[in-house]
Write a protein that holds these residues in place. Structure first.
Motif, PDB file in Angstrom:
ATOM      1  N   ARG A  65     -14.266  46.253  29.694  1.00 20.54           N
ATOM      2  CA  ARG A  65     -13.323  46.944  30.568  1.00 20.54           C
ATOM      3  C   ARG A  65     -13.027  46.078  31.790  1.00 20.54           C
ATOM      4  O   ARG A  65     -13.946  45.514  32.392  1.00 20.54           O
ATOM      5  CB  ARG A  65     -13.886  48.300  31.003  1.00 20.54           C
ATOM      6  CG  ARG A  65     -13.927  49.321  29.872  1.00 20.54           C
ATOM      7  CD  ARG A  65     -14.303  50.699  30.365  1.00 20.54           C
ATOM      8  NE  ARG A  65     -14.219  51.679  29.295  1.00 20.54           N
ATOM      9  CZ  ARG A  65     -13.114  52.327  28.963  1.00 20.54           C
ATOM     10  NH1 ARG A  65     -11.992  52.113  29.657  1.00 20.54           N
ATOM     11  NH2 ARG A  65     -13.112  53.197  27.974  1.00 20.54           N
ATOM     12  N   VAL A  66     -11.755  45.982  32.126  1.00 22.34           N
ATOM     13  CA  VAL A  66     -11.330  45.207  33.290  1.00 22.34           C
ATOM     14  C   VAL A  66     -10.289  46.015  34.057  1.00 22.34           C
ATOM     15  O   VAL A  66      -9.679  46.937  33.517  1.00 22.34           O
ATOM     16  CB  VAL A  66     -10.732  43.842  32.899  1.00 22.34           C
ATOM     17  CG1 VAL A  66     -11.754  42.982  32.162  1.00 22.34           C
ATOM     18  CG2 VAL A  66      -9.472  44.025  32.035  1.00 22.34           C
ATOM     19  N   GLN A  67     -10.103  45.658  35.323  1.00 25.47           N
ATOM     20  CA  GLN A  67      -9.045  46.243  36.127  1.00 25.47           C
ATOM     21  C   GLN A  67      -7.988  45.183  36.402  1.00 25.47           C
ATOM     22  O   GLN A  67      -8.324  44.015  36.638  1.00 25.47           O
ATOM     23  CB  GLN A  67      -9.602  46.789  37.440  1.00 25.47           C
ATOM     24  CG  GLN A  67     -10.526  47.983  37.254  1.00 25.47           C
ATOM     25  CD  GLN A  67     -10.951  48.589  38.565  1.00 25.47           C
ATOM     26  OE1 GLN A  67     -10.533  48.169  39.637  1.00 25.47           O
ATOM     27  NE2 GLN A  67     -11.788  49.619  38.495  1.00 25.47           N
ATOM     28  N   GLY A  68      -6.720  45.588  36.373  1.00 27.12           N
ATOM     29  CA  GLY A  68      -5.689  44.594  36.593  1.00 27.12           C
ATOM     30  C   GLY A  68      -4.307  45.193  36.762  1.00 27.12           C
ATOM     31  O   GLY A  68      -4.085  46.398  36.584  1.00 27.12           O
ATOM     32  N   TYR A  69      -3.376  44.318  37.114  1.00 26.40           N
ATOM     33  CA  TYR A  69      -1.968  44.665  37.293  1.00 26.40           C
ATOM     34  C   TYR A  69      -1.156  44.008  36.181  1.00 26.40           C
ATOM     35  O   TYR A  69      -1.294  42.799  35.935  1.00 26.40           O
ATOM     36  CB  TYR A  69      -1.445  44.169  38.638  1.00 26.40           C
ATOM     37  CG  TYR A  69      -2.033  44.907  39.821  1.00 26.40           C
ATOM     38  CD1 TYR A  69      -1.375  46.005  40.366  1.00 26.40           C
ATOM     39  CD2 TYR A  69      -3.231  44.496  40.402  1.00 26.40           C
ATOM     40  CE1 TYR A  69      -1.903  46.679  41.461  1.00 26.40           C
ATOM     41  CE2 TYR A  69      -3.765  45.162  41.500  1.00 26.40           C
ATOM     42  CZ  TYR A  69      -3.093  46.256  42.018  1.00 26.40           C
ATOM     43  OH  TYR A  69      -3.629  46.931  43.095  1.00 26.40           O
ATOM     44  N   VAL A  70      -0.316  44.793  35.526  1.00 29.31           N
ATOM     45  CA  VAL A  70       0.559  44.257  34.484  1.00 29.31           C
ATOM     46  C   VAL A  70       1.728  43.559  35.166  1.00 29.31           C
ATOM     47  O   VAL A  70       2.511  44.185  35.888  1.00 29.31           O
ATOM     48  CB  VAL A  70       1.072  45.374  33.563  1.00 29.31           C
ATOM     49  CG1 VAL A  70       2.042  44.807  32.534  1.00 29.31           C
ATOM     50  CG2 VAL A  70      -0.096  46.069  32.869  1.00 29.31           C
TER      51      VAL A  70
ATOM     52  N   ASP B 210       0.935  40.641  29.983  1.00 28.37           N
ATOM     53  CA  ASP B 210       0.305  39.653  30.849  1.00 28.37           C
ATOM     54  C   ASP B 210      -0.258  40.410  32.036  1.00 28.37           C
ATOM     55  O   ASP B 210       0.483  41.124  32.732  1.00 28.37           O
ATOM     56  CB  ASP B 210       1.313  38.609  31.320  1.00 28.37           C
ATOM     57  CG  ASP B 210       1.790  37.710  30.192  1.00 28.37           C
ATOM     58  OD1 ASP B 210       1.203  37.772  29.109  1.00 28.37           O
ATOM     59  OD2 ASP B 210       2.755  36.950  30.405  1.00 28.37           O
ATOM     60  N   VAL B 211      -1.560  40.286  32.246  1.00 21.12           N
ATOM     61  CA  VAL B 211      -2.251  41.125  33.225  1.00 21.12           C
ATOM     62  C   VAL B 211      -3.057  40.252  34.185  1.00 21.12           C
ATOM     63  O   VAL B 211      -3.829  39.382  33.754  1.00 21.12           O
ATOM     64  CB  VAL B 211      -3.209  42.122  32.528  1.00 21.12           C
ATOM     65  CG1 VAL B 211      -3.799  43.090  33.543  1.00 21.12           C
ATOM     66  CG2 VAL B 211      -2.479  42.889  31.421  1.00 21.12           C
ATOM     67  N   LEU B 212      -2.865  40.468  35.487  1.00 18.53           N
ATOM     68  CA  LEU B 212      -3.687  39.804  36.496  1.00 18.53           C
ATOM     69  C   LEU B 212      -4.899  40.679  36.749  1.00 18.53           C
ATOM     70  O   LEU B 212      -4.784  41.783  37.290  1.00 18.53           O
ATOM     71  CB  LEU B 212      -2.897  39.604  37.789  1.00 18.53           C
ATOM     72  CG  LEU B 212      -3.661  38.903  38.917  1.00 18.53           C
ATOM     73  CD1 LEU B 212      -3.990  37.462  38.549  1.00 18.53           C
ATOM     74  CD2 LEU B 212      -2.876  38.956  40.221  1.00 18.53           C
TER      75      LEU B 212
ATOM     76  N   GLY C 215       3.145  50.744  33.827  1.00 16.29           N
ATOM     77  CA  GLY C 215       3.948  50.555  35.027  1.00 16.29           C
ATOM     78  C   GLY C 215       3.564  49.308  35.805  1.00 16.29           C
ATOM     79  O   GLY C 215       2.394  48.930  35.886  1.00 16.29           O
ATOM     80  N   SER C 216       4.573  48.660  36.374  1.00 16.29           N
ATOM     81  CA  SER C 216       4.331  47.497  37.231  1.00 16.29           C
ATOM     82  C   SER C 216       3.830  47.948  38.595  1.00 16.29           C
ATOM     83  O   SER C 216       4.092  49.073  39.033  1.00 16.29           O
ATOM     84  CB  SER C 216       5.625  46.702  37.401  1.00 16.29           C
ATOM     85  OG  SER C 216       6.089  46.211  36.173  1.00 16.29           O
TER      86      SER C 216
END
Length: 249
Positions: free
Chosen positions: A2-7, A21-23, A46-47
Motif C-alpha cells: 500500500r502506498v499513498q500518492g497523487y495521480v 502515473d502516480v507520484l 481524481g487529480s
C-alpha cells in the motif's frame, strides 16, 4: 503493498484498463495498470487528490488492485489549474520512475494546497522548480562565483549553465550567458526571497532557460496555458539583466 500518492497522468489501456502515473511518498513516480469495473467504465482517479493505492507486481509496471481517495474533492480553476498541469508535465518529463523523491512529494503537496487557497502562483512555481532541480541533482548555484568567491552585492555577474557565475568586466562574452544579474539578486535567490520582484523575475527567466536545456529543446505544452510575456527589461548583448530592487510594501 500500500502506498499513498497523487495521480498525475492517466491514459486508456486495454478494455476497461487505465494506465496511471502516480507520484508516491514511498517510491517516487510509479506506473500502474488499473482495471475499472463495469460501474466505473468512465471513472478515473481524481487529480490533485491524495489516494491510497494497493499495488502488486515486481516489475516496473505495477497492478493497482484498488485506488481510494483519502480526501474530499477540491477543484482548481483558471491559472491555478493550468499551473498544476505544468507541475505534472515537469514530473512526467524529468523524474525517473521508481526513484524515491520524498522531499519532492512533500513540496508538490504543499504547492497543491496553496493553489487551492488562492496563494499567488509565481512564487509557488519558482519554489517547486528549485526543489525539482535540487532533487534531480541539477540545482542552480548562485551562492558564490564559479571559483568559490564571495559575491559582492553591487557587482554585475554573468551566469553560464556550465561555468556558473562569473564577474562581468565590461567586455563582450565569447560564450553567451543565460542571464546577467547583480550579487544582491543572486543572494536573494539563494535565500529564497520569492516576495521580491527582482528575484522572482530573474528566477522565471533563468528557470525557463534551465528547463529548456534539461528537456533538450522539447516543448512544454502546459506553458501555452499560462500567462506569457516577453522580457521587457534591461538587456546587455541581447541578454536579460536583473538588478536588485527592494520590494515595495
Amino acid at each position: 503493498m500500500r502506498v499513498q500518492g497523487y495521480v498525475i497522468h492517466t491514459r486508456p489501456f486495454q478494455d476497461n484498463k487505465v494506465l496511471l502515473d502516480v507520484l508516491t511518498q514511498e517510491q517516487g513516480l510509479i506506473r500502474a495498470v488499473w482495471r475499472r469495473n463495469t460501474k466505473e467504465a468512465r471513472v478515473t482517479p481524481g487529480s490533485f487528490l491524495l489516494h491510497e493505492l494497493e499495488l502488486s507486481g515486481r516489475g516496473e509496471l505495477k497492478t493497482a488492485r484498488s485506488v481510494e481517495p483519502l480526501e474530499s474533492a477540491a477543484s482548481l480553476q483558471g491559472n491555478g489549474l493550468y499551473s498544476a498541469f505544468y507541475l505534472h508535465e515537469l514530473l512526467e518529463r524529468l523524474v525517473p520512475t521508481n526513484l524515491p523523491v520524498e522531499p519532492l512529494f512533500i513540496l508538490y503537496q504543499w504547492v497543491i494546497v496553496n493553489l487551492r487557497q488562492g496563494v499567488p502562483i509565481a512564487p509557488l512555481l519558482r519554489r517547486f522548480e528549485v526543489g525539482l532541480f535540487d532533487e534531480l541533482g541539477m540545482g542552480i548555484n548562485l551562492s558564490c562565483t564559479a571559483r568559490g568567491e564571495v559575491l559582492r552585492s553591487t557587482q554585475l555577474y554573468q551566469f553560464h549553465g556550465k561555468f556558473g557565475l562569473r564577474p562581468y568586466l565590461g567586455d563582450q562574452p565569447k560564450v553567451r550567458p543565460m542571464i546577467y544579474l547583480d550579487g544582491a539578486t543572486a543572494k536573494g535567490y539563494t535565500a529564497g526571497l520569492w516576495s521580491n520582484r527582482s528575484v522572482l523575475s530573474m528566477a522565471k527567466e533563468l528557470h525557463r532557460a534551465w528547463l529548456d536545456a534539461a528537456l533538450g529543446g522539447r516543448e512544454l505544452k502546459s506553458r501555452d496555458l499560462l500567462p506569457a510575456a516577453e522580457f521587457a527589461g534591461e538587456r546587455l548583448w541581447q541578454v536579460p539583466v536583473f538588478r536588485f530592487e527592494e520590494s515595495i510594501k
